[in-house]
Design a protein around this motif. Structure first.
Motif, PDB file in Angstrom:
ATOM      1  N   GLY A  53       0.783  -1.214   0.000  1.00  0.00           N
ATOM      2  CA  GLY A  53       0.000   0.000   0.000  1.00  0.00           C
ATOM      3  C   GLY A  53       0.821   1.273   0.000  1.00  0.00           C
ATOM      4  O   GLY A  53       0.283   2.369  -0.137  1.00  0.00           O
ATOM      5  N   GLN A  54       2.132   1.147   0.140  1.00  0.00           N
ATOM      6  CA  GLN A  54       3.011   2.316   0.158  1.00  0.00           C
ATOM      7  C   GLN A  54       3.502   2.624  -1.257  1.00  0.00           C
ATOM      8  O   GLN A  54       3.314   1.825  -2.174  1.00  0.00           O
ATOM      9  N   PRO A  55       4.146   3.783  -1.452  1.00  0.00           N
ATOM     10  CA  PRO A  55       4.706   4.085  -2.773  1.00  0.00           C
ATOM     11  C   PRO A  55       5.684   3.009  -3.222  1.00  0.00           C
ATOM     12  O   PRO A  55       6.228   2.262  -2.406  1.00  0.00           O
ATOM     13  N   TYR A 101      12.645   2.434   3.087  1.00  0.00           N
ATOM     14  CA  TYR A 101      12.048   1.176   3.536  1.00  0.00           C
ATOM     15  C   TYR A 101      12.935   0.492   4.577  1.00  0.00           C
ATOM     16  O   TYR A 101      12.600   0.437   5.746  1.00  0.00           O
ATOM     17  N   PHE A 102      14.082  -0.040   4.120  1.00  0.00           N
ATOM     18  CA  PHE A 102      14.957  -0.748   5.061  1.00  0.00           C
ATOM     19  C   PHE A 102      16.353  -0.925   4.479  1.00  0.00           C
ATOM     20  O   PHE A 102      16.582  -0.761   3.269  1.00  0.00           O
ATOM     21  N   THR A 104      17.757  -7.107   8.933  1.00  0.00           N
ATOM     22  CA  THR A 104      17.015  -6.027   8.286  1.00  0.00           C
ATOM     23  C   THR A 104      16.600  -4.994   9.316  1.00  0.00           C
ATOM     24  O   THR A 104      16.068  -5.345  10.373  1.00  0.00           O
ATOM     25  N   THR A 105      16.833  -3.704   9.020  1.00  0.00           N
ATOM     26  CA  THR A 105      16.406  -2.607   9.886  1.00  0.00           C
ATOM     27  C   THR A 105      15.756  -1.524   9.041  1.00  0.00           C
ATOM     28  O   THR A 105      16.163  -1.277   7.908  1.00  0.00           O
ATOM     29  N   GLU A 139      10.600   4.984   6.810  1.00  0.00           N
ATOM     30  CA  GLU A 139      10.058   3.749   7.401  1.00  0.00           C
ATOM     31  C   GLU A 139       8.658   3.450   6.854  1.00  0.00           C
ATOM     32  O   GLU A 139       7.686   3.295   7.586  1.00  0.00           O
ATOM     33  N   LEU A 140       8.560   3.350   5.535  1.00  0.00           N
ATOM     34  CA  LEU A 140       7.264   3.167   4.885  1.00  0.00           C
ATOM     35  C   LEU A 140       6.619   1.821   5.213  1.00  0.00           C
ATOM     36  O   LEU A 140       5.416   1.648   4.993  1.00  0.00           O
ATOM     37  N   LEU A 141       7.386   0.873   5.728  1.00  0.00           N
ATOM     38  CA  LEU A 141       6.824  -0.396   6.192  1.00  0.00           C
ATOM     39  C   LEU A 141       6.736  -0.451   7.709  1.00  0.00           C
ATOM     40  O   LEU A 141       6.532  -1.521   8.292  1.00  0.00           O
TER      41      LEU A 141
END
Length: 427
Positions: free
Chosen positions: A206-208, A238-239, A267-268, A273-275
């Motif tokens: 649902g994010q860009p 994102y990460f 993973t960070t 932080e779109l997720l």
């Protein structure tokens, strides 16, 4: 979902090592046309998923769904052209592809398996097509490619589990100047989905979509039987992700061997932080014993941190873990999973080209809002490849998965797929 039979990195390095200070790949270039190849791959895929509860396609006015059954059937064609390199110090070439799908069956009430895009009226597309290309340059044993391409890095990998593969747009440099060592680095700014014909159609839940992904990696073949690899990526907003692989094969006898394959990710979350807050460590260790026509595999996988393992915005194949299987990845928050698997190659019994596989994976300790979640999956697969004749290499593959869970809203699924594929070398 991605299934790791043997380390893809180990196979790539052992197949592609070069000699340092010896004749390079560019020295052996025969020319743009002379080294050209043109291949085609025809694929037919029938797929149905029967969601036993908790999921469906058509909502009821009173809540819930009228049907949880999804069924699609389609045909795809992929033409792939790869030129050779021009002669000289710097070789120049191009790669190009054209691909398309045709829907054979599946309507608005039954679609949802990821074979076709959806039209504005909710029905699946009847046909789709896509074309692309890339320019490439080579000096010695170092190659730079820019444009549309298929990528197979552990931290950025285009998925090919449906009718058509994902396609990435960007730059990738691969260097094999030293024997046993392969280095890679790249930057990608767009990623199209398997059903999205647009240049950038992947989104992050649902994010860009993808803004940019910078990746780097290295693999080194220490001995004939031991290879290691590392990789890292920075997917903007994102990460950030790091990966390690160690693969060792112990020969026991002429027809016996023991293989160990370790894969791990960290993973960070990054930037906007779109997720959300992504914080995960996940690893798997698989041990496979080969005895003639038989192979027995056991694997353990463990996830820790404040979230599960996230991927997809960096390619649907970016999960090089032992327990990423047909339906589930067993990658949820705090999950522990175990696998037992058996493979049989019928060549030793006089039926070359026929193989079977059965696998069971069980996961528990999943952190959910309702307490501990559990899941398990049983997979069965058989495949036959024609060995000779005018249809040589035509393959038929049957895949079946039975998945049950107490998490994911109790989203139990029966997953069945029938795949026919015919690769052909035209040039």
């Amino acid at each position: 979902m991605r299934v790791m039979k043997w380390s893809i990195i180990a196979l790539a390095v052992s197949a592609g090592t070069t000699q340092f200070a010896m004749a390079s790949s560019q020295d052996d270039a025969k020319g743009f046309i002379e080294d050209s190849t043109l291949t085609s791959k025809t694929r037919m895929l029938y797929m149905n998923r029967d969601f036993r509860n908790g999921a469906g396609n058509i909502a009821k006015p009173t809540g819930g769904f009228k049907s949880g059954y999804r069924e699609d059937w389609g045909l795809s064609e992929l033409l792939n052209y790869q030129s050779g390199f021009t002669q000289g110090t710097i070789g120049v070439g191009v790669d190009a592809f054209a691909m398309g799908t045709a829907r054979l069956d599946g309507g608005a009430g039954r679609q949802g398996n990821g074979l076709f895009a959806t039209k504005s009226d909710g029905s699946p597309e009847d046909t789709q097509s896509k074309m692309g290309g890339a320019v490439k340059f080579r000096i010695s044993d170092t190659e730079l490619k820019y444009g549309n391409q298929f990528v197979a890095s552990p931290v950025f990998s285009t998925d090919d589990s449906r009718l058509l593969p994902e396609v990435a747009t960007g730059t990738l440099i691969t260097s094999k100047e030293i024997k046993g060592l392969e280095l890679s680095a790249g930057r990608f700014t767009a990623l199209s989905s398997q059903t999205g014909m647009a240049r950038d159609s992947i989104n992050g839940k649902g994010q860009p979509g993808l803004t940019s992904a910078n990746i780097a990696g290295a693999t080194y073949q220490f001995t004939d039987n031991f290879v290691g690899g590392v990789a890292a990526s920075d997917v903007e907003d994102y990460f950030k992700k790091q990966y390690i692989n160690l693969n060792y094969t112990l020969p026991i006898a002429e027809s016996q061997a023991l293989n160990f394959d370790f894969n791990g990710y960290r993973t960070t979350s990054d930037g906007k932080e779109l997720l959300g807050d992504v914080d995960n460590k996940i690893w798997s260790l698989a041990a496979a014993y080969s005895l003639g026509a038989h192979k027995f595999t056991v694997a353990h996988q463990r996830s820790t941190g404040d979230s599960g393992y996230n991927y997809g915005i960096d390619g649907g194949g970016s999960i090089f873990l032992a327990n990423s299987v047909q339906y589930s990845d067993f990658n949820q928050r705090d999950e522990r999973s175990w696998q037992g698997r058996y493979d049989l190659n019928m060549t030793s019994y006089g039926v070359p080209g026929l193989s079977f596989m059965a696998r069971y994976v069980k996961g528990d300790n999943i952190s959910t809002t309702d307490g501990e979640g559990k899941e398990h999956e049983f997979d069965f697969e058989t495949k036959y490849v024609l060995q000779e004749g005018p249809a040589k290499d035509l393959s038929f593959r049957l895949r079946s998965a039975i998945y049950r869970t107490t998490s994911n809203n109790g989203n139990d699924v029966n997953d069945f797929r029938l795949i026919a594929e015919y690769p052909l070398n035209i040039l």
